[in-house]
Design a protein around this motif. Structure first.
Motif, short mmCIF file in Angstrom:
data_model
loop_
_atom_site.label_atom_id
_atom_site.label_comp_id
_atom_site.label_asym_id
_atom_site.label_seq_id
_atom_site.Cartn_x
_atom_site.Cartn_y
_atom_site.Cartn_z
N ALA A 191 0.85 -1.19 0.00
CA ALA A 191 0.00 0.00 0.00
C ALA A 191 0.89 1.23 0.00
N SER A 192 0.35 2.31 -0.55
CA SER A 192 1.14 3.55 -0.58
C SER A 192 1.35 4.09 0.83
N ASN A 193 0.37 3.84 1.73
CA ASN A 193 0.55 4.19 3.13
C ASN A 193 -0.37 3.37 4.01
N ILE A 194 -0.01 3.28 5.28
CA ILE A 194 -0.81 2.61 6.28
C ILE A 194 -1.01 3.58 7.44
N ARG A 195 -2.25 3.74 7.86
CA ARG A 195 -2.56 4.70 8.92
C ARG A 195 -3.37 4.00 10.02
N TRP A 196 -3.01 4.29 11.26
CA TRP A 196 -3.78 3.77 12.39
C TRP A 196 -4.94 4.72 12.68
N VAL A 197 -6.16 4.16 12.75
CA VAL A 197 -7.35 4.95 13.01
C VAL A 197 -7.83 4.61 14.43
N PRO A 198 -7.48 5.44 15.43
CA PRO A 198 -7.83 5.12 16.82
C PRO A 198 -9.33 5.00 17.06
N LYS A 199 -10.11 5.83 16.36
CA LYS A 199 -11.56 5.85 16.59
C LYS A 199 -12.18 4.49 16.31
N ASP A 200 -11.74 3.83 15.24
CA ASP A 200 -12.30 2.54 14.86
C ASP A 200 -11.40 1.37 15.24
N SER A 201 -10.22 1.66 15.82
CA SER A 201 -9.25 0.63 16.23
C SER A 201 -8.91 -0.30 15.07
N LEU A 202 -8.54 0.29 13.96
CA LEU A 202 -8.16 -0.50 12.79
C LEU A 202 -7.14 0.26 11.94
N TYR A 203 -6.60 -0.44 10.94
CA TYR A 203 -5.63 0.15 10.03
C TYR A 203 -6.31 0.49 8.71
N ARG A 204 -5.92 1.61 8.14
CA ARG A 204 -6.46 2.02 6.85
C ARG A 204 -5.33 2.03 5.82
N LEU A 205 -5.49 1.21 4.79
CA LEU A 205 -4.51 1.09 3.73
C LEU A 205 -5.00 1.87 2.51
N THR A 206 -4.12 2.66 1.93
CA THR A 206 -4.44 3.41 0.72
C THR A 206 -3.70 2.80 -0.47
N SER A 207 -4.39 2.72 -1.61
CA SER A 207 -3.84 2.07 -2.82
C SER A 207 -3.41 0.64 -2.47
N TYR A 208 -4.37 -0.09 -1.96
CA TYR A 208 -4.15 -1.46 -1.47
C TYR A 208 -4.00 -2.45 -2.63
N THR A 209 -2.98 -3.31 -2.53
CA THR A 209 -2.77 -4.39 -3.50
C THR A 209 -2.38 -5.66 -2.74
N LYS A 210 -3.05 -6.76 -3.09
CA LYS A 210 -2.73 -8.05 -2.48
C LYS A 210 -2.44 -9.06 -3.58
N ARG A 211 -1.28 -9.70 -3.49
CA ARG A 211 -0.88 -10.71 -4.47
C ARG A 211 -0.82 -12.08 -3.77
N LYS A 212 -1.57 -13.01 -4.26
CA LYS A 212 -1.58 -14.37 -3.73
C LYS A 212 -0.90 -15.30 -4.73
N ILE A 213 -0.12 -16.23 -4.21
CA ILE A 213 0.54 -17.22 -5.05
C ILE A 213 -0.18 -18.55 -4.86
N ARG A 214 -0.81 -19.05 -5.91
CA ARG A 214 -1.57 -20.30 -5.84
C ARG A 214 -1.20 -21.16 -7.05
N ALA A 215 -0.47 -22.25 -6.77
CA ALA A 215 -0.12 -23.22 -7.81
C ALA A 215 0.54 -22.53 -9.02
N ASN A 216 1.57 -21.76 -8.69
CA ASN A 216 2.33 -21.04 -9.72
C ASN A 216 1.50 -19.98 -10.45
N THR A 217 0.36 -19.64 -9.86
CA THR A 217 -0.49 -18.60 -10.43
C THR A 217 -0.59 -17.43 -9.47
#
Length: 359
Positions: A191-217
């Motif tokens: 992600a371009s940045n990660i921010r802690w949001v105290p109000k909601d007790s969670l992390y906020r990721l901007t420009s989020y990308t997740k790559r999974k590797i499954r059977a060479n795919t």
């Protein structure tokens, strides 16, 4: 304990206590005169200022313990020598080694006190002292590493941020990698940045990308923004620079082990703090030997010469300690050697001076 032991031991401890009572208040007044403007500008509460100076007294006092001890020994032993009391003691058949016994007892008492304070009392004072300093006195200065931060959370998870803003609790160019039990990359989050949001007790990721590797795919998932949870605390990305000073004996060992597993880049700084605490009581004995050897001989210049020599030795000792400490923190130099070498050098110096003093 004989009359001689009680007499010298009483002078030893009384002079040391007087040094503390004289110079610590002076240090407080100088610090207050320098920082009062910043405290007013940053609207520091009065109760926090009072607590700060209580912590300041403990923190600075612990740092200056060895110097005060050294100067105290030189001061009262020089008075004994100038009054020919030492000559009278040795002329009565008391050996020089026997004359040193109350000094060893005094050094043992101070060493135990320094050890107990350094391991359990000073860490808590250091936390309050540094938190106030960076909150009200050094607001524009960084109190932690803020670039190229890499942490290993556990055996399978790794995180990285190119930079971190502690005031806003934002990490930039964030990467999270998870490896499976075969040590193969399972998925990677960026992600371009990660921010802690105290109000909601969670992390906020901007420009989020997740790559999974499954059977060479490779499976790619993208979102403009994602709110999620992680197993780490945002503050754990980069502990404050003084964090090791705030840990007691048991907490520091545990903290160092955790940081080793994470692959912390500044691990030598934490280990150096640990070794310095263990070496501090030894320093009390080394400085006692040097102080007695220097000041037990009556000199033409009197106490002034002894004090001048003592101050010179103290500054050289501090210089050695700082040089090797900096080498350990900023290079691959061993923290253990950084602590041992200054004490070994001055231990040898003390032995040499003591042999000459016996003559």
């Amino acid at each position: 304990m004989t009359i001689l032991d009680k007499y010298i031991l009483k002078r030893y401890l009384a002079t040391f206590g007087t040094m503390l009572l004289l110079f610590v208040p002076i240090g407080i007044m100088l610090n207050l005169a320098e920082q009062i403007g910043k405290m007013i500008d940053n609207e520091a509460p009065l109760n926090e200022i009072l607590i700060y100076y209580l912590n300041f007294t403990i923190y600075i006092g612990s740092l200056l313990f060895p110097i005060f001890l050294f100067l105290s020994i030189i001061f009262f032993t020089s008075k004994l020598a100038n009054n020919t009391e030492i000559v009278a003691i040795l002329s009565s058949g008391v050996s020089y080694s026997r004359f040193l016994r109350p000094y060893w007892i005094g050094a043992s008492i101070i060493a135990v006190m320094m050890f107990f304070m350094g391991m359990f009392i000073v860490p808590n004072a250091s936390k309050g002292y540094n938190e106030f300093k960076f909150e009200y006195l050094k607001r524009c200065r960084k109190d932690r590493v803020t670039s190229n931060i890499f942490n290993q959370l556990n055996e399978n998870d790794y995180i990285y941020v190119s930079s971190f803003d502690p005031a806003r609790r934002i990490g930039y160019n964030f990467t999270f990698e998870h490896f499976n039990d075969q040590n193969q990359l399972d998925y990677k989050i960026s992600a371009s940045n990660i921010r802690w949001v105290p109000k909601d007790s969670l992390y906020r990721l901007t420009s989020y990308t997740k790559r999974k590797i499954r059977a060479n795919t490779e499976i790619i998932e993208k979102k403009r923004r994602l709110d999620t949870l992680f197993i780490f605390n945002i503050e754990d990305l980069t502990p404050v620079s003084y964090v090791a000073e705030t840990k007691n004996l048991f907490e520091l060992d545990e903290f160092i082990e955790v940081q080793k597993k994470k692959g912390a880049s500044n691990i030598n700084t934490y280990i150096l703090v640990k070794y310095r605490r263990w070496a501090l009581p030894i320093t009390a004995f080394i400085l006692t030997v040097i102080g007695v050897a220097v000041s037990s001989v009556k000199r033409r210049g009197g106490m002034g010469v002894n004090l001048a020599f003592g101050i010179g030795v103290a500054f050289i000792y501090i210089f050695f300690d700082k040089v090797f400490g900096t080498l350990a923190e900023q290079s691959g130099f061993s923290p253990l050697l950084a602590v041992i070498i200054p004490n070994l050098v001055f231990g040898i110096l003390g032995y040499y001076l003591l042999k000459n003093a016996k003559r």
